[in-house]
Design an enzyme around this catalytic site. Structure first.
Site, PDB file in Angstrom:
ATOM      1  N   ASP A 187      -1.086   8.166  24.133  1.00 54.90           N
ATOM      2  CA  ASP A 187       0.209   7.872  25.059  1.00 54.90           C
ATOM      3  C   ASP A 187      -0.236   7.212  26.468  1.00 54.90           C
ATOM      4  O   ASP A 187      -0.820   7.918  27.212  1.00 54.90           O
ATOM      5  CB  ASP A 187       0.883   9.072  24.985  1.00 54.90           C
ATOM      6  CG  ASP A 187       2.459   8.966  24.754  1.00 54.90           C
ATOM      7  OD1 ASP A 187       2.968   8.177  25.687  1.00 54.90           O
ATOM      8  OD2 ASP A 187       3.010   9.564  24.496  1.00 54.90           O
ATOM      9  N   ASP A 191       4.577   4.668  26.807  1.00 57.24           N
ATOM     10  CA  ASP A 191       5.877   5.553  27.450  1.00 57.24           C
ATOM     11  C   ASP A 191       7.100   4.673  28.241  1.00 57.24           C
ATOM     12  O   ASP A 191       6.527   3.854  29.103  1.00 57.24           O
ATOM     13  CB  ASP A 191       5.561   6.529  28.565  1.00 57.24           C
ATOM     14  CG  ASP A 191       6.355   7.585  28.680  1.00 57.24           C
ATOM     15  OD1 ASP A 191       6.924   8.279  27.721  1.00 57.24           O
ATOM     16  OD2 ASP A 191       6.896   7.926  29.892  1.00 57.24           O
ATOM     17  N   HIS A 227       9.285  14.348  19.720  1.00 57.62           N
ATOM     18  CA  HIS A 227       9.177  15.582  20.725  1.00 57.62           C
ATOM     19  C   HIS A 227      10.577  15.403  21.612  1.00 57.62           C
ATOM     20  O   HIS A 227      10.623  16.351  22.519  1.00 57.62           O
ATOM     21  CB  HIS A 227       8.052  15.552  21.542  1.00 57.62           C
ATOM     22  CG  HIS A 227       7.806  14.310  22.542  1.00 57.62           C
ATOM     23  ND1 HIS A 227       7.747  12.914  21.919  1.00 57.62           N
ATOM     24  CD2 HIS A 227       7.851  14.267  24.000  1.00 57.62           C
ATOM     25  CE1 HIS A 227       7.718  12.212  23.151  1.00 57.62           C
ATOM     26  NE2 HIS A 227       7.685  12.944  24.046  1.00 57.62           N
ATOM     27  N   ASP A 228      11.249  14.405  21.689  1.00 53.16           N
ATOM     28  CA  ASP A 228      12.176  14.026  22.515  1.00 53.16           C
ATOM     29  C   ASP A 228      13.749  14.339  21.505  1.00 53.16           C
ATOM     30  O   ASP A 228      14.908  14.781  22.246  1.00 53.16           O
ATOM     31  CB  ASP A 228      12.476  12.959  23.047  1.00 53.16           C
ATOM     32  CG  ASP A 228      11.489  12.435  24.142  1.00 53.16           C
ATOM     33  OD1 ASP A 228      10.824  13.633  24.821  1.00 53.16           O
ATOM     34  OD2 ASP A 228      10.735  11.314  24.110  1.00 53.16           O
TER      35      ASP A 228
HETATM   36  C1  GLC Z   1       9.403   9.367  27.480  1.00 52.69           C
HETATM   37  C2  GLC Z   1       8.988  10.455  26.781  1.00 52.69           C
HETATM   38  C3  GLC Z   1       9.729  11.788  27.362  1.00 52.69           C
HETATM   39  C4  GLC Z   1       9.416  11.899  28.798  1.00 52.69           C
HETATM   40  C5  GLC Z   1       9.647  10.585  29.442  1.00 52.69           C
HETATM   41  C6  GLC Z   1       9.303  10.469  30.893  1.00 52.69           C
HETATM   42  O1  GLC Z   1      10.752   9.178  26.897  1.00 52.69           O
HETATM   43  O2  GLC Z   1       9.076  10.555  25.257  1.00 52.69           O
HETATM   44  O3  GLC Z   1       9.250  13.019  26.827  1.00 52.69           O
HETATM   45  O4  GLC Z   1       9.951  13.169  29.373  1.00 52.69           O
HETATM   46  O5  GLC Z   1       9.412   9.501  28.782  1.00 52.69           O
HETATM   47  O6  GLC Z   1       7.743  10.227  30.690  1.00 52.69           O
END
Ligand code: GLC
Ligand code: MG
Length: 527
Positions: free
Chosen positions: A102, A204, A334-335
């Protein structure tokens, strides 16, 4: 026809997302780690997926659980160290699994040495590595931008008398990609991991990484209601999806291609991008100057779960792609809320069949192969900062981040200690070991679907055609050469009469499919 061409692994394959904090804990601290993942790799390999994407494992104060990176070229001690990472990578490759990391380019942690320097004085050489501005005339923030987690996107820094920009938490200052030194340092981060042998990156919030140079106010969103996040009060016109971000993606891609060319192993970039179809499609870039291989498509998550809606979603998305744009589908992360929590366990099986039979690369989220459903998080155990910033919205992400239940031993075999988040309440039965013994389990179904997808090029790379179908039914054909498969998905809890023909290869339900009907919550693949 595109379906007759040779396909790369990231086109025919399936990606499995691991959330490292919650996969497997090897050292008894209640938090998952790299050695834990390595010890459980056989689960991933035997499922039959092709690649793993690991959410961030870099040193981090964990304000946003790793998405606040304090060193892009190391491993947080919580997860292990670089040798442990190398062992995991080798173990994955030994099993034929690719490994994607990531990459978090929009922001670092406020504890990153770059930011510590940047905030130390207005004249520091790294001041311009982040986005600093004087207050507006009234002394307030430089513009009206809102953090994606709610509240202003600007944080006041008293000692130097300026604000810095943060699209997410104040602990996640946005990097300034217009600064050539910062950009060079961040490109070196990609090289660092590619040199170590990783197969690519999930990037990301890629569409956020460059902002309109003059930082103008964002326009108000007239459709906003209180049920939406505060972020949605404004249209993110000037803070996201800028031409310069596309240009940067093309640079990331060129770098990945250098490694592909040099090693003959294809390195892949997946962009996390939330945009409507026409604008999402632009992230493939033109064929002569490509951007990401796969701009993530979250539409199965974002849309209502009914046949008519999904038929339209599938058709519109596929029609929006440029000829060289390979499709992809995401069902959980995970979101996002757990799919089985959102649509129920019976439909989660249909959803898995949909994900694994659509045309395009599927991304499968850890635990969805067990159909983990709603996990209540007691208020005193809530950890997600997004929840804490906007508690009234009840959008906390902890419910999707609970530990993998491996077996029925204490703490579900995840850890010898109390896990950092609670387990699913039904873990004594809903776990990997128990489901592995049960031919009717979600795990068995996922396994069978992945095996069928691997055996049938029609499913992995074939052309797709939506079929007319009675209400409640989603129907399509997948074709490769002379092989044609039909997928019928009953998205309702009632039986649907339909004169299907052919040989059933797989059903989401136990027991043989019944001619002339699709049973409630049944999906079938027919040859
Ligand atoms: C992305 C990630 C999330 C994070 C955000 C800020 O959306 O998937 O979990 O909080 O970016 O980095
Ligand atoms: Mg641990």
């Amino acid at each position: 026809m595109a379906d007759e061409q040779q396909h790369a692994w990231w086109q025919s394959g399936v990606i499995y997302q691991i959330y490292p904090r919650s996969f497997a804990d090897s050292d008894g601290d209640g938090v998952g780690d790299l050695a834990g993942i390595e010890a459980r790799l056989d689960h991933v390999a035997s499922l039959g997926v092709d690649a793993i994407w690991l959410s961030p494992v870099f040193p981090s104060p964990m304000a946003d659980f790793g998405y606040d990176v304090a060193d892009y070229c190391a491993i947080d001690p919580l997860f292990g160290d670089l040798p442990a990472f190398d062992r995991l990578l080798a173990a994955a490759h030994a099993r034929g699994l690719k490994l994607l990391l990531d990459y978090v380019p929009n922001h670092s942690s406020d504890q990153h040495p770059w930011f510590v320097e940047s905030r130390s004085s207005r004249t520091n050489a790294k001041r311009d590595w982040y986005i600093w501005r004087d207050p507006a005339l009234d002394g307030g923030p430089p513009n009206n931008w809102i953090s994606d987690f709610g509240g202003p996107a600007w944080e006041w820094d008293e000692p130097t008398g300026q604000f810095y920009l943060h699209a997410f938490l104040p602990q996640q200052p946005d990097l300034n990609w217009r600064n050539p030194q910062m950009k060079a340092a961040m490109l070196n981060v990609l090289r660092f991991w590619l040199d170590r042998g990783v197969d690519g990156f999930r990037i990301d919030v890629l569409w956020h990484i460059v902002k309109a140079e003059a930082l103008p106010d964002n326009p108000p969103n007239p459709a906003w209601t209180r049920a939406q996040t505060e972020r949605d009060r404004l249209i993110q016109r000037h803070s996201t999806d800028q031409p310069e971000a596309h240009a940067l993606s093309a640079e990331f891609r060129a770098l990945a291609e250098q490694y592909t060319g040099a090693t003959g192993r294809e390195r892949v970039l997946i962009g996390e991008i939330f945009l409507p179809n026409e604008r999402l499609a632009r992230w493939y870039g033109p064929p002569e100057r490509p951007q990401v291989h796969l701009p993530f498509n979250f539409q199965l998550i974002e849309n209502e779960w009914d046949a008519a809606t999904l038929a339209r979603v599938v058709a519109d998305y596929l029609a929006s792609l440029p000829p060289h744009g390979w499709p992809n589908w995401v069902l959980g992360s995970h979101d996002a809320p757990r799919i089985a929590a959102r649509i129920g366990g019976a439909q989660a099986r249909v959803a898995m069949m949909l994900l694994l039979t659509l045309r395009g690369t599927p991304t499968l989220y850890q635990g969805d192969e067990l159909a983990i459903g709603h996990v209540p998080i007691p208020p005193d155990r809530i950890r997600d900062p997004q929840h804490h910033r906007q508690p009234h919205l009840d959008i906390g992400r902890d419910r999707s981040r609970t530990p993998m239940p491996w077996n029925s031993s204490p703490h579900a075999g995840f850890s010898t200690a109390e896990p950092w988040l609670p387990l699913n309440r039904d873990w004594p039965t809903r776990n990997v070991a128990t489901q592995a013994q049960d031919p009717a389990s979600m795990l068995a179904l996922t396994h069978a679907l992945l095996a069928l997808r691997r055996a049938e090029p029609a499913l992995s790379v074939g052309a797709i055609q939506l079929l007319d179908a009675p209400a409640g039914l989603l129907a399509y054909q997948r074709t490769h050469g002379t092989r044609q498969l039909t997928i019928l998905l009953n998205l309702t809890a009632q039986g649907i009469d339909t004169e299907w023909r052919g040989t059933p290869l797989l059903s989401t339900l136990v027991g043989p499919p019944q001619p002339g009907t699709l049973r409630a919550n049944e999906g079938i693949v027919l040859a």
